[in-house]
Design an enzyme around this catalytic site. Structure first.
Site, PDB file in Angstrom:
ATOM      1  N   HIS A  17     -16.639 -48.112  12.495  1.00 40.65           N
ATOM      2  CA  HIS A  17     -17.460 -47.073  11.855  1.00 40.65           C
ATOM      3  C   HIS A  17     -18.900 -47.565  11.718  1.00 40.65           C
ATOM      4  O   HIS A  17     -19.845 -46.825  11.992  1.00 40.65           O
ATOM      5  CB  HIS A  17     -16.970 -46.772  10.427  1.00 40.65           C
ATOM      6  CG  HIS A  17     -15.636 -46.108  10.316  1.00 40.65           C
ATOM      7  ND1 HIS A  17     -14.610 -46.614   9.541  1.00 40.65           N
ATOM      8  CD2 HIS A  17     -15.160 -44.952  10.859  1.00 40.65           C
ATOM      9  CE1 HIS A  17     -13.575 -45.806   9.602  1.00 40.65           C
ATOM     10  NE2 HIS A  17     -13.876 -44.795  10.403  1.00 40.65           N
ATOM     11  N   LYS A  41      -3.798 -35.730   1.607  1.00 39.52           N
ATOM     12  CA  LYS A  41      -3.588 -37.124   2.043  1.00 39.52           C
ATOM     13  C   LYS A  41      -3.595 -38.009   0.807  1.00 39.52           C
ATOM     14  O   LYS A  41      -4.268 -37.692  -0.170  1.00 39.52           O
ATOM     15  CB  LYS A  41      -4.745 -37.572   2.936  1.00 39.52           C
ATOM     16  CG  LYS A  41      -4.602 -37.232   4.406  1.00 39.52           C
ATOM     17  CD  LYS A  41      -5.662 -37.988   5.177  1.00 39.52           C
ATOM     18  CE  LYS A  41      -5.727 -37.595   6.646  1.00 39.52           C
ATOM     19  NZ  LYS A  41      -6.876 -38.232   7.312  1.00 39.52           N
ATOM     20  N   ARG A  90     -13.258 -43.205  20.486  1.00 29.98           N
ATOM     21  CA  ARG A  90     -12.696 -44.491  20.924  1.00 29.98           C
ATOM     22  C   ARG A  90     -11.984 -44.272  22.251  1.00 29.98           C
ATOM     23  O   ARG A  90     -12.607 -43.997  23.255  1.00 29.98           O
ATOM     24  CB  ARG A  90     -11.740 -45.032  19.855  1.00 29.98           C
ATOM     25  CG  ARG A  90     -12.443 -45.402  18.565  1.00 29.98           C
ATOM     26  CD  ARG A  90     -11.476 -45.638  17.457  1.00 29.98           C
ATOM     27  NE  ARG A  90     -10.698 -44.427  17.190  1.00 29.98           N
ATOM     28  CZ  ARG A  90      -9.858 -44.258  16.185  1.00 29.98           C
ATOM     29  NH1 ARG A  90      -9.639 -45.247  15.357  1.00 29.98           N
ATOM     30  NH2 ARG A  90      -9.219 -43.125  16.004  1.00 29.98           N
ATOM     31  N   SER A 128      -8.827 -47.376  10.693  1.00 28.37           N
ATOM     32  CA  SER A 128      -8.560 -47.706   9.286  1.00 28.37           C
ATOM     33  C   SER A 128      -7.054 -47.872   9.073  1.00 28.37           C
ATOM     34  O   SER A 128      -6.619 -48.761   8.334  1.00 28.37           O
ATOM     35  CB  SER A 128      -9.079 -46.594   8.363  1.00 28.37           C
ATOM     36  OG  SER A 128     -10.457 -46.448   8.511  1.00 28.37           O
TER      37      SER A 128
END
Ligand code: PNS
Length: 160
Positions: A17, A41, A90, A128
């Site tokens: 990040h 979440k 990514r 993460s």
């Protein structure tokens, strides 16, 4: 003046990040990095912790501000007077989700453009979630996250 937004969960921020944030800070005059609150979440770090970590890790870039939002991203972007959303890409596996988000955000408003930036190859497989898994299993996350996050992760997974 170009003002951009990097939204994310940042639970926690990784060096991947920070690579994107630093590069975007070099392109845009003003960069807002904002933590999305998603009530469905259950994050490891609270919203306040994630913002505090971001504030510390981004202190080196004077044109970066930290914020948070809840609800529709494009609405927040408009409220914040942002017309560019920057997302890091990514591996190919990111593409489908990012494509869907960018298309739907574009459907919701034409005033906000999504711009993608390729992550550095050294961070292509970093996330993460994988960092949290390594930490939970007792592995070292050195080099994957800022040092402060390493310490905080250790405290979260082995509290005493
Ligand atoms: O770091 P993440 O988890 O990939 O970030 C995802 C985030 C927060 C950018 C995304 O979930 C989001 O934009 N949430 C806001 C809700 C929204 O606008 N949904 C419609 C997008 S099509």
């Amino acid at each position: 003046m170009a003002r951009a937004l990097i939204p994310g969960s940042f639970d926690p921020v990784t060096n991947g990040h920070l690579d994107i944030i630093g590069r975007a800070a070099g392109i845009y005059d003003n960069l807002l990095v904002s933590v999305g609150r998603n009530r469905s979440k259950s994050p490891l770090f609270t919203l306040e912790e994630r913002m505090e970590i971001l504030r510390d890790s981004c202190a080196q870039w004077r044109n970066v501000q930290i914020g948070s939002f809840e609800g529709l991203l494009v609405q927040y972007a408009r409220e914040q007077d942002v017309n560019v959303i920057v997302r890091g890409l990514r591996a190919v596996s990111d593409f489908e989700y990012e494509f869907q988000m960018a298309q739907l955000n574009r459907h919701l408003t034409r005033e906000v453009e999504t711009v993608f930036m390729m992550t550095g190859t050294e961070y292509a497989y970093l996330s993460s979630s994988i960092v949290k898994e390594i930490a939970r299993l007792g592995g070292s996350v050195k080099g994957l996250v800022p040092e402060d996050v390493e310490t905080r992760l250790r405290q979260k997974v082995q509290p005493d």
